[in-house]
Design a protein around this motif. Structure first.
Motif, PDB file in Angstrom:
ATOM      1  N   SER A  21       0.806  -1.020   0.021  1.00  0.00           N
ATOM      2  CA  SER A  21      -0.009  -0.069   0.000  1.00  0.00           C
ATOM      3  C   SER A  21       0.676   1.266  -0.010  1.00  0.00           C
ATOM      4  O   SER A  21       1.974   1.389   0.453  1.00  0.00           O
ATOM      5  N   SER A  30      -6.256  12.276  -6.740  1.00  0.00           N
ATOM      6  CA  SER A  30      -6.803  11.849  -8.022  1.00  0.00           C
ATOM      7  C   SER A  30      -6.063  12.626  -9.027  1.00  0.00           C
ATOM      8  O   SER A  30      -6.490  12.342 -10.416  1.00  0.00           O
ATOM      9  N   MET A  34       0.267   7.313 -10.712  1.00  0.00           N
ATOM     10  CA  MET A  34       0.886   6.390  -9.643  1.00  0.00           C
ATOM     11  C   MET A  34       1.683   5.482 -10.152  1.00  0.00           C
ATOM     12  O   MET A  34       1.265   4.543 -10.891  1.00  0.00           O
ATOM     13  N   SER A  71      -3.736  -0.923  -8.370  1.00  0.00           N
ATOM     14  CA  SER A  71      -5.120  -0.415  -8.180  1.00  0.00           C
ATOM     15  C   SER A  71      -4.965   0.832  -7.355  1.00  0.00           C
ATOM     16  O   SER A  71      -4.133   1.023  -6.604  1.00  0.00           O
ATOM     17  N   ARG A  72      -6.159   1.814  -7.526  1.00  0.00           N
ATOM     18  CA  ARG A  72      -5.956   3.066  -6.541  1.00  0.00           C
ATOM     19  C   ARG A  72      -7.440   3.032  -6.107  1.00  0.00           C
ATOM     20  O   ARG A  72      -8.517   2.763  -6.763  1.00  0.00           O
ATOM     21  N   ASP A  73      -7.321   3.768  -4.756  1.00  0.00           N
ATOM     22  CA  ASP A  73      -8.670   4.119  -4.014  1.00  0.00           C
ATOM     23  C   ASP A  73      -8.531   5.624  -3.876  1.00  0.00           C
ATOM     24  O   ASP A  73      -7.883   6.128  -2.898  1.00  0.00           O
ATOM     25  N   ASN A  74      -9.239   6.390  -4.834  1.00  0.00           N
ATOM     26  CA  ASN A  74      -9.040   7.825  -4.583  1.00  0.00           C
ATOM     27  C   ASN A  74      -9.479   8.651  -3.450  1.00  0.00           C
ATOM     28  O   ASN A  74      -9.088   9.408  -2.821  1.00  0.00           O
ATOM     29  N   SER A  77      -6.957   7.952  -0.933  1.00  0.00           N
ATOM     30  CA  SER A  77      -5.774   8.506  -1.394  1.00  0.00           C
ATOM     31  C   SER A  77      -4.637   7.315  -1.146  1.00  0.00           C
ATOM     32  O   SER A  77      -3.520   7.755  -0.859  1.00  0.00           O
ATOM     33  N   THR A  78      -4.927   6.149  -1.796  1.00  0.00           N
ATOM     34  CA  THR A  78      -3.870   5.209  -1.546  1.00  0.00           C
ATOM     35  C   THR A  78      -3.802   4.365  -3.110  1.00  0.00           C
ATOM     36  O   THR A  78      -5.044   4.015  -3.594  1.00  0.00           O
ATOM     37  N   VAL A  79      -2.754   3.870  -3.125  1.00  0.00           N
ATOM     38  CA  VAL A  79      -2.247   2.757  -4.260  1.00  0.00           C
ATOM     39  C   VAL A  79      -2.014   1.775  -3.879  1.00  0.00           C
ATOM     40  O   VAL A  79      -1.240   1.839  -2.815  1.00  0.00           O
ATOM     41  N   CYS A  96       7.037   3.671  -4.096  1.00  0.00           N
ATOM     42  CA  CYS A  96       5.701   4.312  -5.117  1.00  0.00           C
ATOM     43  C   CYS A  96       6.074   5.813  -5.131  1.00  0.00           C
ATOM     44  O   CYS A  96       6.896   6.450  -4.558  1.00  0.00           O
TER      45      CYS A  96
END
Length: 124
Positions: A21, A30, A34, A71-74, A77-79, A96
């Motif tokens: 992570s 966003s 990344m 994958s990313r979760d905007n 704020s995590t990739v 990262c």
């Protein structure tokens, strides 16, 4: 400024899995493409995977295609980097990186911000 903090590294046997992570803070996450890079002892930093800032398009190094998923979760704020079927040659420090309005470039020079890295060790 964007601050990036990686986590999730560790020691795993060949064939195992890990999920890395990378949490970001400081700017609008966003807006950033990344990427994940890695560096083995005595070797140059190499591209692993990247995701575009918008649209979710991904890019992978040939050596990890079919085994790793970025994958990313905007909202968080995590990739993430899901790593399956790990091999000893995947060992290294994983970093990262963030690229403003980035398209998922494989070149390290395209990224403005970097985390401190997390160690991944795959034993045979």
């Amino acid at each position: 400024q964007v601050q990036l903090v990686e986590s999730g590294g560790g020691l795993v046997q060949a064939g195992g899995s890990l999920r890395l992570s990378c949490g970001a803070s400081g700017r609008t996450f966003s807006n950033y493409g990344m990427g994940w890079f890695r560096q083995a002892p005595g070797k140059e930093r190499e591209f692993v995977a990247a995701v575009r800032w918008k649209g979710g398009n991904t890019n992978y190094a040939d050596s990890v295609k079919g085994r790793f998923t970025i994958s990313r979760d905007n909202a968080k704020s995590t990739v993430y980097l899901q790593m399956n079927s790990l091999k000893p040659e995947d060992t290294g420090v994983y970093y990262c990186a963030a690229d403003l309005f980035g398209s998922g470039d494989a070149r390290p020079t395209s990224y403005e911000y970097w985390g401190q890295g997390t160690q991944v060790t795959v034993s045979s």
